[in-house]
Design an enzyme around this catalytic site. Structure first.
Site, PDB file in Angstrom:
ATOM      1  N   ASP A   1      -9.119  -4.389  -5.995  1.00 29.18           N
ATOM      2  CA  ASP A   1      -8.699  -3.437  -4.995  1.00 29.18           C
ATOM      3  C   ASP A   1      -8.463  -1.986  -5.543  1.00 29.18           C
ATOM      4  OD1 ASP A   1      -6.805  -1.768  -3.449  1.00 29.18           O
ATOM      5  OD2 ASP A   1      -5.284  -3.541  -3.279  1.00 29.18           O
TER       6      ASP A   1
ATOM      7  N   SER B   1       0.894  -1.303  -0.088  1.00 30.42           N
ATOM      8  CA  SER B   1       0.040  -0.254   0.155  1.00 30.42           C
ATOM      9  C   SER B   1       0.790   1.415   0.114  1.00 30.42           C
ATOM     10  CB  SER B   1      -0.949  -0.091   1.223  1.00 30.42           C
ATOM     11  OG  SER B   1      -2.075   0.899   1.056  1.00 30.42           O
TER      12      SER B   1
ATOM     13  N   HIS C   1      -8.203  -4.856  -0.682  1.00 29.59           N
ATOM     14  CA  HIS C   1      -7.134  -4.236  -0.307  1.00 29.59           C
ATOM     15  C   HIS C   1      -6.261  -4.805   0.750  1.00 29.59           C
ATOM     16  CE1 HIS C   1      -3.741  -1.149  -0.801  1.00 29.59           C
ATOM     17  NE2 HIS C   1      -4.055  -0.921   0.274  1.00 29.59           N
TER      18      HIS C   1
END
Length: 217
Positions: free
Chosen positions: A181, A118, A193
Site C-alpha cells: 500500500d 486512509s 489501498h
C-alpha cells in the site's frame, strides 16, 4: 514537470481510485443513539461519500456480530475528506474530538471505539493527540486502516512529520497496513489501498476491538 505537480497528479489518481472502487456507505445512522453500550466513531477515507465508507461499514458490521446483545451507536465523522489533506483532516479532527468529548460527558459508562481509514486514520491520530487525557479512559479500542505514514503521504501532507496516534491510545490500537500500500508503506500498488474489506482486515480489527471491549478496563 515539477515535483509538486507530480505529487498532486498522483494524489488525484489515488483519490479517484478510492472513489471508484470503494462502495458508498448506505443506511447507517450518522449519529450515535444516546448512551448505547458501545459507541463507534469512524472517519472515512479521501473522496468517499459522506458516512462511514465501505471500510467503516464492514468494520462496524463485523464488530456488531461479535459483541452479543450490546447496543452499538455509530457516528460518522463529518468532514470534507478532500484532497486538501492537511486542512481536511484538521477539520475532521475538530468534529471527531467534539463528538467524542460530548459522548464522554453525556454517557460516561459508554465504551468508545475509534476508527479511521486512509485520511480518516489521520483524523483519529489528530483527535487522540488533542483531547484531554481523561478521555482516553473511556476509549476501549482504536482501529486504523491504511494510516498515512509513507514518504509519499508526507508529500501529500505538505512535508514534515505525519500525525500519529496519541501516546495514551497506542496500547489499545490496531494499525493495519496492506502489503505494498503506497499510503502506509513504500509500495507502489494503489489497489492495495482499497483492499481492506476484501482482505479480511476489517474483521481482524473488529475482533481486536471486541476483545478489548470484553477484557480491557
Amino acid at each position: 514537470m515539477t515535483p509538486r505537480s507530480l505529487v498532486r497528479i498522483v494524489g488525484v489518481v489515488v483519490a479517484t481510485t478510492l472513489a471508484l472502487v470503494s462502495a458508498p456507505a448506505g443506511g447507517r445512522a450518522a449519529h450515535a443513539d444516546p448512551c448505547s453500550d458501545i459507541a463507534v466513531v469512524f472517519a472515512r477515507g479521501t473522496h468517499q461519500a459522506s458516512g462511514l465508507g465501505d471500510v467503516g461499514e464492514a468494520f462496524v458490521d463485523s464488530l456488531t456480530s461479535q459483541v452479543g446483545g450490546r447496543s452499538i451507536g455509530v457516528y460518522a465523522v463529518n468532514y470534507p475528506a478532500s484532497d486538501d489533506y492537511r486542512a481536511s483532516a484538521s477539520n475532521g479532527s475538530d468534529d471527531a474530538s467534539a463528538h467524542i468529548q460530548r459522548t464522554v460527558a453525556s454517557c460516561p459508562n459508554t465504551r468508545i471505539v475509534l476508527g479511521g481509514y486512509s485520511q480518516g486514520a489521520t483524523v483519529i491520530d489528530l483527535s487522540t493527540s488533542a483531547m484531554p487525557p481523561a478521555v482516553a479512559d473511556h476509549v476501549a479500542a482504536v482501529a486504523l486502516f491504511g494510516e498515512p505514514s509513507s514518504g509519499f503521504s508526507s508529500m501529500l501532507w505538505g512535508g514534515g512529520s505525519l500525525p500519529t496516534i496519541g501516546p495514551l491510545y497506542s496500547s489499545k490500537t490496531i494499525n493495519l497496513c496492506a502489503p505494498d500500500d503506497p499510503i502506509c508503506t513504500g509500495g507502489g500498488n494503489i489497489m492495495a489501498h482499497v483492499s481492506y474489506v476484501q482482505s479480511g482486515m476489517t474483521s481482524q480489527a473488529a475482533t481486536f476491538a471486541a476483545n478489548r471491549l470484553d477484557h480491557a478496563g
